[in-house]
Write an enzyme that holds these catalytic residues in place. Structure first.
Site, short mmCIF file in Angstrom:
data_model
loop_
_atom_site.label_atom_id
_atom_site.label_comp_id
_atom_site.label_asym_id
_atom_site.label_seq_id
_atom_site.Cartn_x
_atom_site.Cartn_y
_atom_site.Cartn_z
CE1 TYR A 159 6.79 -17.84 12.25
CE2 TYR A 159 4.62 -17.90 13.26
CZ TYR A 159 5.42 -17.87 12.12
OH TYR A 159 4.84 -17.86 10.89
CG PHE A 180 7.76 7.36 -2.73
CD1 PHE A 180 8.84 8.22 -2.89
CD2 PHE A 180 8.02 6.02 -2.48
CE1 PHE A 180 10.14 7.76 -2.81
CE2 PHE A 180 9.32 5.55 -2.40
CZ PHE A 180 10.39 6.41 -2.56
CB THR A 181 9.05 5.40 -7.04
OG1 THR A 181 9.68 5.15 -5.78
CG2 THR A 181 9.75 6.56 -7.71
CG ASP A 196 4.25 7.57 3.03
OD1 ASP A 196 4.95 7.35 4.03
OD2 ASP A 196 4.62 7.31 1.87
CE LYS A 250 12.70 7.20 2.86
NZ LYS A 250 13.68 8.12 2.31
NE ARG A 309 13.98 9.18 -6.99
CZ ARG A 309 13.59 8.02 -6.48
NH1 ARG A 309 13.21 7.92 -5.23
NH2 ARG A 309 13.56 6.94 -7.20
CG PHE A 332 14.18 4.39 -10.38
CD1 PHE A 332 12.83 4.24 -10.55
CD2 PHE A 332 14.70 4.28 -9.10
CE1 PHE A 332 11.99 3.97 -9.47
CE2 PHE A 332 13.88 4.02 -8.01
CZ PHE A 332 12.51 3.85 -8.22
N1 F0G Z 1 6.94 6.35 1.23
C1 F0G Z 1 7.91 7.27 1.20
C2 F0G Z 1 7.55 8.71 1.34
C3 F0G Z 1 9.24 6.89 1.02
O1 F0G Z 1 10.18 7.83 0.98
C4 F0G Z 1 9.54 5.51 0.88
C5 F0G Z 1 10.90 5.07 0.64
C6 F0G Z 1 8.51 4.57 0.93
C7 F0G Z 1 7.22 5.04 1.12
C8 F0G Z 1 8.75 3.11 0.78
O2 F0G Z 1 9.38 2.62 1.92
O3 F0G Z 1 11.64 1.85 1.13
O4 F0G Z 1 10.70 1.08 3.31
O5 F0G Z 1 9.73 0.28 1.19
N2 F0G Z 1 11.83 5.83 0.25
C9 F0G Z 1 13.22 5.42 0.02
C10 F0G Z 1 14.03 6.59 -0.46
C11 F0G Z 1 13.33 4.23 -0.87
O6 F0G Z 1 15.21 6.36 -0.77
O7 F0G Z 1 13.53 7.71 -0.54
P1 F0G Z 1 10.41 1.40 1.88
#
Ligand code: F0G
Length: 482
Positions: free
Chosen positions: A80, A132-133, A223, A266, A389, A455
């Site tokens: 842990y 980013f979203t 990022d 990623k 998108r 979405f």
């Molecule tokens: N920043 C970027 C540039 C991303 O592409 C993503 C995730 C995140 C932050 C958030 O990371 O999913 O680990 O919480 N992109 C995914 C996609 C969801 O399908 O493009 P996460």
């Protein structure tokens, strides 16, 4: 393309790995795909993977692992607190990025939560190349305001600009002059800029942004979720960097920023996330949020097995042969689509191929979600799952008005080391057919519209029944083929 030349001069990607574990796929007949689509409310996020042939929704957490990653997973230390697995990951990050402090998080958006809670002062601006979203959502709920300062070429769908993710440094300077540095909490730079088609920025551009930030004592946050692709493009497209190793480019980038965070779904071919921090004070401010939201400081919500895989995956990211497969497959797909006049974002970026729905289905008004409709139609005719998108991925403002997206894209992500070239050719073939029959695709409307990140789980329906005639045309042309 690959460093290997073909005798007849074909431009083909050539994998520097072989496949040793496979997963069987099924391709349902179109009638069953229609049922699946209706059950999913025409939202590809809501499809069951068992009903999907090629899952190109995302490259998040679905990249193939190497045998070295799998082997490392068996050696994980379950403790842990004070796990040796954490130490290995920490040390690898320090070795690669040269930043002293690391905080683990369960995925990228969890890192965004911690960064936003600690770094944003309500009422301030957060300039960035592009949002980013999940990033935008975290910034907004913490009282910040996203200001997008992408260079104009970033929003041009077709272009031969090698670095469409570049930050408009001039615009940043103007903003600072106009509003004062105190109006800004921090500046954010996104590698492999996701929502404009996985487009990279140059090292030179990052250097200029960094210099401007340092002049005004503004923290710069990178990022790095899509860093691998961006590294490949800096190495292959930026003249001044062509003799630098991937490791050297990575360090040069990290040296220019104060905080670096990533989705390890990623970066590193695993599942997790984290934040690398240069100074102790910021680290201490952020630290408290990890046990509160994620887990103890030495795992942060990640499985230790995944952490071992990420440690090895980060090392593999420093190997050109390991990170060029994605961009090369995408380049192949984009050039084949382009050759057939199918509208697609150029130049090819990272992440995936991005079909331009605004031109593909130019008869569908933006208010009727052309990219969402195209993603649904593509699944119907191919079993391929892409991601909208565009306007569906936007959020209504406080008054309930719907902002129309800058671009209407269907993203066909290319999970790394997962698909073969014949599978990519199948996608190209079905897109080709769909393009010839594009006028049959109609618009969509909401059946159920959630307030936040709609979405992901909102439900849609066709404005009028365009599915039945499209299916009939498919049967006419393909007979009883799947
Ligand atoms: N920043 C970027 C540039 C991303 O592409 C993503 C995730 C995140 C932050 C958030 O990371 O999913 O680990 O919480 N992109 C995914 C996609 C969801 O399908 O493009 P996460």
């Amino acid at each position: 393309m690959s460093k290997v030349k073909f005798y007849r001069g074909q431009q083909l990607p050539l994998e520097m790995h072989k496949v040793r574990i496979i997963q069987k796929l099924t391709l349902l007949p179109i009638e069953q795909r229609r049922e699946a689509l209706e059950t999913a409310g025409f939202n590809t996020f809501l499809l069951q993977n068992a009903d999907v042939f090629l899952d190109m929704l995302t490259d998040s957490g679905v990249n193939a692992m190497s045998q070295d990653q799998q082997a490392a997973m068996l050696m994980a230390d379950d403790a842990y607190a004070g796990s040796a697995t954490y130490t290995r990951l920490h040390d690898k990050l320090v070795e690669i990025f040269g930043m002293e402090y690391f905080l683990p998080a369960h995925q990228g958006r969890a890192a965004e939560n911690i960064i936003s809670q600690t770094m944003i002062r309500p009422g301030t601006l957060i300039p960035m190349n592009y949002h980013f979203t999940t990033t935008k959502q975290h910034i907004t709920v913490n009282g910040g305001e996203v200001v997008e300062l992408i260079r104009p070429e970033g929003l041009e769908v077709t272009s031969d600009h090698p670095f469409k993710g570049n930050f408009d440094v001039e615009a940043l300077r103007d903003l600072i002059a106009e509003r004062g540095a105190e109006a800004i909490s921090h500046v954010r730079m996104e590698a492999g800029t996701n929502l404009i088609g996985g487009q990279p920025f140059s090292l030179e551009n990052l250097r200029e942004v960094s210099e401007t930030c340092r002049e005004h004592s503004l923290p710069l946050v990178l990022d790095a979720s899509l860093l691998a692709d961006n590294l490949h493009f800096i190495k292959t497209r930026e003249e001044a960097c062509k003799d630098m190793s991937i490791r050297e480019i990575t360090r040069a980038m990290a040296d220019l920023v104060d905080v670096l965070y990533f989705s390890a779904r990623k970066l590193g071919f695993g599942r997790g996330g984290g934040i690398c921090i240069r100074d102790e004070e910021t680290y201490k401010k952020m630290r408290g949020y990890v046990p509160m939201f994620e887990g103890f400081l030495t795992y942060g919500g990640m499985s230790v097995r995944e952490m071992e895989a990420i440690t090895v995956g980060l090392d593999e990211t420093m190997d050109e042969d390991m990170i060029n497969q994605g961009p090369q497959f995408i380049e192949f797909m984009v050039s084949e689509l382009d050759r057939r006049n199918i509208p697609v974002i150029t130049p090819a970026g990272g992440l995936g191929a991005h079909v331009d729905a605004m031109r593909f289905v130019d008869h569908i008004p933006q208010e009727q979600y052309p990219a969402g409709a195209l993603a649904a139609a593509l699944y119907l005719v191919s079993g391929v799952r892409g991601m909208e998108r565009g306007t569906m991925s936007e959020q209504r403002d406080a008054e309930g008005n719907e902002p129309l997206a800058d671009m209407e894209l269907v993203r066909l992500a290319m999970p790394r080391r997962v698909f073969t070239l014949s599978q990519v050719n199948y996608v190209i073939d079905r897109l080709d057919w769909l393009y010839q029959n594009r006028r049959m695709i109609g618009g969509m409307e909401w059946e159920e519209e959630p307030e936040i990140l709609r979405f992901f789980y909102g439900r849609m329906r066709p404005k009028q029944d365009w599915v039945t005639p499209l299916m009939a045309k498919f049967r006419e042309d393909f007979g009883d083929s799947l």
